[in-house]
Design a protein around this motif. Sequence first.
Motif, mmCIF file in Angstrom:
data_model
loop_
_atom_site.group_PDB
_atom_site.id
_atom_site.type_symbol
_atom_site.label_atom_id
_atom_site.label_comp_id
_atom_site.label_asym_id
_atom_site.label_seq_id
_atom_site.Cartn_x
_atom_site.Cartn_y
_atom_site.Cartn_z
ATOM 1 N N PHE A 1 5.899 13.183 7.231
ATOM 2 C CA PHE A 1 5.524 12.123 8.170
ATOM 3 C C PHE A 1 5.750 12.593 9.603
ATOM 4 C CE2 PHE A 1 6.392 8.289 10.649
ATOM 5 C CZ PHE A 1 5.385 7.430 10.244
ATOM 6 N N MET A 2 6.920 13.157 9.864
ATOM 7 C CA MET A 2 7.234 13.635 11.209
ATOM 8 C C MET A 2 6.317 14.806 11.601
ATOM 9 S SD MET A 2 9.866 11.902 12.488
ATOM 10 C CE MET A 2 11.564 11.334 12.254
ATOM 11 N N LYS A 3 6.080 15.715 10.656
ATOM 12 C CA LYS A 3 5.244 16.885 10.951
ATOM 13 C C LYS A 3 3.838 16.458 11.360
ATOM 14 C CE LYS A 3 3.545 19.285 7.542
ATOM 15 N NZ LYS A 3 3.469 20.196 6.368
ATOM 16 N N TYR A 4 3.250 15.577 10.569
ATOM 17 C CA TYR A 4 1.879 15.160 10.868
ATOM 18 C C TYR A 4 1.812 14.253 12.094
ATOM 19 C CZ TYR A 4 0.325 17.336 6.556
ATOM 20 O OH TYR A 4 0.033 18.253 5.585
ATOM 21 N N MET A 5 2.859 13.500 12.343
ATOM 22 C CA MET A 5 2.881 12.702 13.568
ATOM 23 C C MET A 5 2.841 13.629 14.781
ATOM 24 S SD MET A 5 5.225 9.427 14.599
ATOM 25 C CE MET A 5 6.811 10.251 14.545
ATOM 26 N N GLY A 6 3.521 14.776 14.674
ATOM 27 C CA GLY A 6 3.472 15.758 15.751
ATOM 28 C C GLY A 6 2.108 16.394 15.898
ATOM 29 N N GLN A 7 1.407 16.619 14.771
ATOM 30 C CA GLN A 7 0.079 17.221 14.837
ATOM 31 C C GLN A 7 -0.943 16.273 15.449
ATOM 32 O OE1 GLN A 7 -1.054 18.748 11.003
ATOM 33 N NE2 GLN A 7 0.435 20.417 11.055
ATOM 34 N N GLU B 1 0.851 -1.184 0.000
ATOM 35 C CA GLU B 1 0.000 0.000 0.000
ATOM 36 C C GLU B 1 0.889 1.237 0.000
ATOM 37 O OE1 GLU B 1 -3.190 0.280 -0.210
ATOM 38 O OE2 GLU B 1 -3.760 -1.830 -0.052
ATOM 39 N N ARG B 2 0.621 2.164 -0.919
ATOM 40 C CA ARG B 2 1.453 3.360 -1.039
ATOM 41 C C ARG B 2 0.644 4.608 -0.721
ATOM 42 N NH1 ARG B 2 3.573 -0.287 -4.492
ATOM 43 N NH2 ARG B 2 5.833 -0.490 -4.395
ATOM 44 N N ILE B 3 1.210 5.426 0.157
ATOM 45 C CA ILE B 3 0.567 6.683 0.508
ATOM 46 C C ILE B 3 1.647 7.762 0.559
ATOM 47 C CG2 ILE B 3 -1.250 5.540 1.837
ATOM 48 C CD1 ILE B 3 0.234 6.374 4.373
ATOM 49 N N LYS B 4 1.210 9.006 0.682
ATOM 50 C CA LYS B 4 2.139 10.119 0.848
ATOM 51 C C LYS B 4 2.139 10.570 2.305
ATOM 52 C CE LYS B 4 1.588 11.696 -3.909
ATOM 53 N NZ LYS B 4 1.184 12.793 -4.819
ATOM 54 N N GLY B 5 3.206 11.290 2.665
ATOM 55 C CA GLY B 5 3.361 11.696 4.056
ATOM 56 C C GLY B 5 2.184 12.487 4.580
ATOM 57 N N ARG B 6 1.554 13.297 3.713
ATOM 58 C CA ARG B 6 0.427 14.111 4.171
ATOM 59 C C ARG B 6 -0.824 13.272 4.446
ATOM 60 N NH1 ARG B 6 0.972 15.673 -1.318
ATOM 61 N NH2 ARG B 6 -0.761 15.008 -2.648
ATOM 62 N N GLN B 7 -0.792 11.990 4.065
ATOM 63 C CA GLN B 7 -1.902 11.091 4.373
ATOM 64 C C GLN B 7 -1.682 10.373 5.707
ATOM 65 O OE1 GLN B 7 -1.431 9.295 0.248
ATOM 66 N NE2 GLN B 7 -3.639 9.057 0.519
ATOM 67 N N TYR B 8 -0.849 10.949 6.547
ATOM 68 C CA TYR B 8 -0.518 10.330 7.825
ATOM 69 C C TYR B 8 -1.766 10.041 8.656
ATOM 70 C CZ TYR B 8 1.471 9.522 12.416
ATOM 71 O OH TYR B 8 1.785 8.956 13.622
#
Length: 239
Positions: A80-86, A48-55
């Motif tokens: 990935f890191m940014k959205y993990m923080g959000q 499965e492939r996604i982009k970081g903004r689909q975190y």
Amino acid sequence: MKIAVLNFSGNTGKTTVSDQLLAPRLDAPRYAVETINAGASDTSADIERIKGRQYGELQEWLMTTDKAVVDVGASNVEDFMKYMGQYAGSQEEFDFFLVPAVAEKKQQADTINTIKTLAALGVPAKRILVVFNKVDIDEADDVPELFGAVFGFHALDKKFTLKPGAVIYSNEVFERLRALKRNIADVVTDETDYRTQLREAADDDAKQHAVRMISVKRLALSAWQNLDDVYVTLFGKAK
């Protein structure tokens, strides 16, 4: 067990670690978080492939499963890191964050920055692991010197768990598998009698295919044992 494989640097072997070390031993589905990551498309069609903004979608899916391997491509790791923080606390969906490291100075610096970023997001040291990748077998005793920056960082600041025996040795089988579009587990468990195929080959192409597969199987067996050892070193148990 759910594991994210990531590093701010490219060319550290994240996809090899995900495909060849983790996924076969966990028997886990794999997500590739990527925009540009040629390696991920070479060995598996069912990723499965996604982009970081689909975190957000990813962390919701992780809530519903007990095991997964998430390969975060260098082109998406910042998102990935940014959205993990959000999504505060979403790092808890992962049992481990595995950071592949290679000996080049820039990649070691990026490895350290990756660890610092994970720690700043609240990931405890016991869940941040490093695997030392692409080490020549002749340099097996020199890992602390080869990865001096990483070892030195750990000596000063215990933000991650250091396991010096977690070393993946250079092996040409990984390049060969990429060309064959096969996974190492498939080759190791392949019961085809290529010796018989070689003896009975009707033409040069069939003969060369049999020879190639015999060589790949031999390389794969030694690499598989190395990966088994690394897995036990990292997680304390075999499949």
